[in-house]
Scaffold this active site. Structure first.
Site, PDB file in Angstrom:
ATOM      1  CD  GLU A 264      35.578  34.898  23.619  1.00  0.00           C
ATOM      2  OE1 GLU A 264      35.080  33.813  23.939  1.00  0.00           O
ATOM      3  OE2 GLU A 264      35.312  35.965  24.194  1.00  0.00           O
ATOM      4  CB  CYS A 301      33.566  38.181  25.497  1.00  0.00           C
ATOM      5  SG  CYS A 301      32.507  36.752  25.619  1.00  0.00           S
TER       6      CYS A 301
HETATM    7  P1  NAP Z   1      43.966  37.353  31.621  1.00  0.00           P
HETATM    8  O1  NAP Z   1      44.776  38.214  32.492  1.00  0.00           O
HETATM    9  O2  NAP Z   1      44.262  37.376  30.182  1.00  0.00           O
HETATM   10  O3  NAP Z   1      44.159  35.841  32.169  1.00  0.00           O
HETATM   11  C1  NAP Z   1      43.501  34.732  31.573  1.00  0.00           C
HETATM   12  C2  NAP Z   1      44.283  33.464  31.893  1.00  0.00           C
HETATM   13  O4  NAP Z   1      45.521  33.448  31.173  1.00  0.00           O
HETATM   14  C3  NAP Z   1      44.657  33.334  33.347  1.00  0.00           C
HETATM   15  O5  NAP Z   1      44.638  31.967  33.674  1.00  0.00           O
HETATM   16  C4  NAP Z   1      46.073  33.870  33.405  1.00  0.00           C
HETATM   17  O6  NAP Z   1      46.813  33.332  34.455  1.00  0.00           O
HETATM   18  C5  NAP Z   1      46.616  33.388  32.069  1.00  0.00           C
HETATM   19  N1  NAP Z   1      47.641  34.278  31.534  1.00  0.00           N
HETATM   20  C6  NAP Z   1      47.459  35.565  31.119  1.00  0.00           C
HETATM   21  N2  NAP Z   1      48.604  36.069  30.649  1.00  0.00           N
HETATM   22  C7  NAP Z   1      49.534  35.086  30.741  1.00  0.00           C
HETATM   23  C8  NAP Z   1      50.928  35.010  30.412  1.00  0.00           C
HETATM   24  N3  NAP Z   1      51.581  36.058  29.912  1.00  0.00           N
HETATM   25  N4  NAP Z   1      51.567  33.857  30.654  1.00  0.00           N
HETATM   26  C9  NAP Z   1      50.913  32.809  31.190  1.00  0.00           C
HETATM   27  N5  NAP Z   1      49.614  32.819  31.537  1.00  0.00           N
HETATM   28  C10 NAP Z   1      48.924  33.939  31.316  1.00  0.00           C
HETATM   29  O7  NAP Z   1      42.432  37.623  31.768  1.00  0.00           O
HETATM   30  P2  NAP Z   1      41.513  37.786  33.077  1.00  0.00           P
HETATM   31  O8  NAP Z   1      42.310  37.548  34.306  1.00  0.00           O
HETATM   32  O9  NAP Z   1      40.364  36.926  32.893  1.00  0.00           O
HETATM   33  O10 NAP Z   1      41.008  39.267  33.031  1.00  0.00           O
HETATM   34  C11 NAP Z   1      41.847  40.359  32.833  1.00  0.00           C
HETATM   35  C12 NAP Z   1      41.312  41.222  31.709  1.00  0.00           C
HETATM   36  O11 NAP Z   1      41.019  40.408  30.570  1.00  0.00           O
HETATM   37  C13 NAP Z   1      39.998  41.927  31.978  1.00  0.00           C
HETATM   38  O12 NAP Z   1      40.167  43.117  32.665  1.00  0.00           O
HETATM   39  C14 NAP Z   1      39.473  42.131  30.588  1.00  0.00           C
HETATM   40  O13 NAP Z   1      40.042  43.275  30.028  1.00  0.00           O
HETATM   41  C15 NAP Z   1      39.930  40.942  29.834  1.00  0.00           C
HETATM   42  N6  NAP Z   1      38.899  39.887  29.652  1.00  0.00           N
HETATM   43  C16 NAP Z   1      38.262  39.847  28.484  1.00  0.00           C
HETATM   44  C17 NAP Z   1      37.306  38.854  28.271  1.00  0.00           C
HETATM   45  C18 NAP Z   1      36.610  38.784  26.977  1.00  0.00           C
HETATM   46  O14 NAP Z   1      35.902  37.823  26.770  1.00  0.00           O
HETATM   47  N7  NAP Z   1      36.764  39.726  26.086  1.00  0.00           N
HETATM   48  C19 NAP Z   1      37.009  37.920  29.250  1.00  0.00           C
HETATM   49  C20 NAP Z   1      37.688  37.981  30.447  1.00  0.00           C
HETATM   50  C21 NAP Z   1      38.648  38.975  30.628  1.00  0.00           C
HETATM   51  P3  NAP Z   1      46.687  33.885  35.957  1.00  0.00           P
HETATM   52  O15 NAP Z   1      45.320  33.481  36.445  1.00  0.00           O
HETATM   53  O16 NAP Z   1      47.761  33.165  36.670  1.00  0.00           O
HETATM   54  O17 NAP Z   1      46.860  35.359  35.880  1.00  0.00           O
END
Ligand code: NAP
Length: 524
Positions: A264, A301
């Site tokens: 998601e 989200c």
């Molecule tokens: P994220 O950066 O996508 O990370 C989510 C999870 O996935 C974390 O556990 C992260 O690990 C892991 N991850 C991400 N990319 C990876 C990769 N290339 N390889 C391995 N593991 C990976 O999301 P976030 O930290 O929650 O938030 C960052 C951005 O996501 C926000 O600024 C927003 O734009 C978006 N977001 C959207 C929603 C939604 O529901 N639409 C919800 C939350 C966030 P690490 O913890 O080690 O980084």
């Protein structure tokens, strides 16, 4: 309760050997103790081995045993409620009341899935009995859903409980009969450790196979990568950024055996303001909109990131009310410094766009905070600039001033897939809304009236999903009882000898499972 920073491999808390990191308090901008130890690639492999080894025993548990396990996890979480909420407040900056509510939602989800399991309807048993006298003869055919195998769950940053360690993905995978390995989100490691403790207590109490749950911390992205790449893992649940979801999907698709990633990701949740409704209640809708936009610093989200309305004096009134509401809206702490930076960068990009003007701003403050923003752009300019569809995660929204209902329709046509679309309409808008409905269904997983997408009910009829990029798998939902389908697959038995038949698919049906027999549904 004391935290150790150790990760969990089956029933053992272990000091991970893949580097370390500390928690962060976004309210004080201070690091938090203790240190958390990330998994090494070997520890990832151990968690996958334990999950794989436990799979046969876990899938063989009775529906009652599995339902009881889900309920016991809920009970154990309630026992640790005060410690979990207290640490959660420090790690996320979310208010205590919100986290108490989220814990209730988490236990509610677990109990909902316990009901789903006991009911047995999710097995979708279909029996087409043999017709030996037919030409050609029909064999005996019996379909039942089976669990796919070990599932990896990436906890979300913005729901540290309900979409995290014991959240909806985990509950639905367990309900299906799948062991779960959670990659804890680095934004709330202490909260995750406490939840893992509650789960371990439930695993022991219910005598479940130990590998049914492991939880890994990660000091680098290698942990997530190795988890998704491990051949013993059969599906992935994820909530987060589009970039993260797509990176994990690419790994899953490049495996020798590709697997589904139920990610998601991003959605801007358009709000459509129809002309008649605006004539009647523009000010009231504006007030409700500001409330929905700024709730939880907009870190949902389902946050309303786009508003579509036709150019009209009522739209001017709407904007005035929005500006007034925003001016009284305090800056709110965001979840992480990274999310705050991403929000500020999105706001800067909108401010720098010469076709975009600012309608209003919230209050600002020092620190990891969100200053709410609402912007405006003309319909033609929106149509010409696809960057204006980018999600700005936080309390930012863009009003599109459409020249006509027909331009509003054209804009909906070019929108990417969404989790939700909200429509504010009055009786006089009905003919136009009826004509729009098929388009709205094609664009979103949930179409709602006279409200906003925030506040997702956990129930049988909920869909929290939608076309790409809101998810990678539009045929499913990550909230509600149908979420279990992601972790099941159907198997058909042809002419299975009765002596080998499991009770769920036998014609005696001693378990009282709903069965579709020769085309007719029999309930219990
Ligand atoms: P994220 O950066 O996508 O990370 C989510 C999870 O996935 C974390 O556990 C992260 O690990 C892991 N991850 C991400 N990319 C990876 C990769 N290339 N390889 C391995 N593991 C990976 O999301 P976030 O930290 O929650 O938030 C960052 C951005 O996501 C926000 O600024 C927003 O734009 C978006 N977001 C959207 C929603 C939604 O529901 N639409 C919800 C939350 C966030 P690490 O913890 O080690 O980084």
């Amino acid at each position: 309760m004391e935290l150790t920073g150790k990760l969990l491999l089956g029933d053992s808390f272990v000091k991970g050997s893949g580097g370390s990191f500390k928690g962060f308090n976004p309210t004080t901008s201070m690091e938090m103790f203790p240190e958390f130890y990330g998994a090494s690639v070997e520890e990832v492999s151990t968690a996958c081995r334990l999950a794989d080894e436990s799979f046969q025993a876990f899938r063989a548990t009775s529906l009652e045993e599995r339902a009881n396990f889900l309920e016991t996890v809920a009970d154990e979480l309630e026992k640790l409620k005060s410690s979990i909420v207290a640490r959660g407040v420090q790690e996320t900056g979310l208010p205590e009341g919100r986290l108490q509510g989220e814990l209730g939602r988490t236990t509610g989800q677990l109990r909902l899935f316990a009901k789903v399991v006991r009911d047995g309807g999710y097995l979708d048993v279909r029996i087409d009995e043999a017709m030996p006298d037919r030409t050609p003869p029909r064999p005996d055919l019996r379909l039942v859903n089976i669990p796919v195998g070990p599932v990896v769950v990436f906890g979300a940053s913005n729901f540290p409980l309900a979409f995290s360690v014991a959240g909806g993905d985990t509950a639905s995978a367990w309900a299906a009969g799948c062991p779960v390995i959670v990659k804890a989100h680095s934004a709330h490691p202490g909260t995750s450790e406490l939840v893992a403790k509650a789960i371990v207590a439930a695993v022991k109490h219910c005598n479940m196979p130990t590998g049914v749950f492991s939880m890994l911390f990660a000091a680098s992205r290698d942990v997530g990568t190795a988890l998704v790449a491990d051949p013993r893992v059969k599906a992935v649940g994820f909530t987060g950024s589009r970039q993260g979801g797509l990176a994990l999907q690419a790994i899953a698709q490049s495996r020798a055996e590709p697997i589904p990633v139920y990610a998601e990701m991003s959605s801007i949740n358009p709000v459509i303001l129809m002309p008649e409704a605006m004539q009647q209640k523009a000010a009231g809708i504006a007030q409700a909109f500001v409330g929905a936009l700024t709730l939880g610093a907009g870190q949902f989200c389902t946050n309303p990131g786009l508003v579509l309305a036709v150019e009209d004096p009522s739209l001017e009134l709407f904007k005035e009310e929005v500006a007034k509401g925003l001016a009284n809206s305090a800056a709110a702490t965001m979840l992480t410094a990274g999310i705050c930076e991403a929000y500020q960068s999105g706001v800067r990009a909108l401010k720098a766009n010469q076709n975009v003007s600012c309608v209003g701003e919230g209050m600002n403050a020092e620190g990891v905070v969100c200053q709410a923003h609402v912007f405006e752009v003309g319909g033609a300019n929106f149509l010409a600039d696809e960057t204006l569809q980018d999600e700005v995660f936080g309390a930012a929204s863009l009003i599109v001033k459409c020249e006509s209902v027909s331009q509003l329709r054209e804009i909906i046509t070019i929108l990417e897939g969404q989790l939700t679309i909200s429509v504010h309409a009055d009786a006089g808008d009905e003919p136009e809304v009826r004509a729009l409905l098929p388009l709205l269904m094609d664009k979103a997983g949930r179409v709602l009236f006279d409200g906003f997408g925030t506040g997702v009910e956990v129930c049988d009829a909920m869909v929290h999903g939608g076309p790409y990029p809101s998810t990678t798998a539009p045929a499913t939902s990550s909230v509600g009882s149908i979420a279990i389908k992601r972790f099941l697959r159907p198997v058909c038995f042809q002419n299975l000898p009765p002596s080998l038949m499991m009770p769920e698919i036998s014609s005696e049906n001693s378990a009282g499972i709903p069965q579709r027999v020769n085309g007719g549904l029999k309930i219990g």
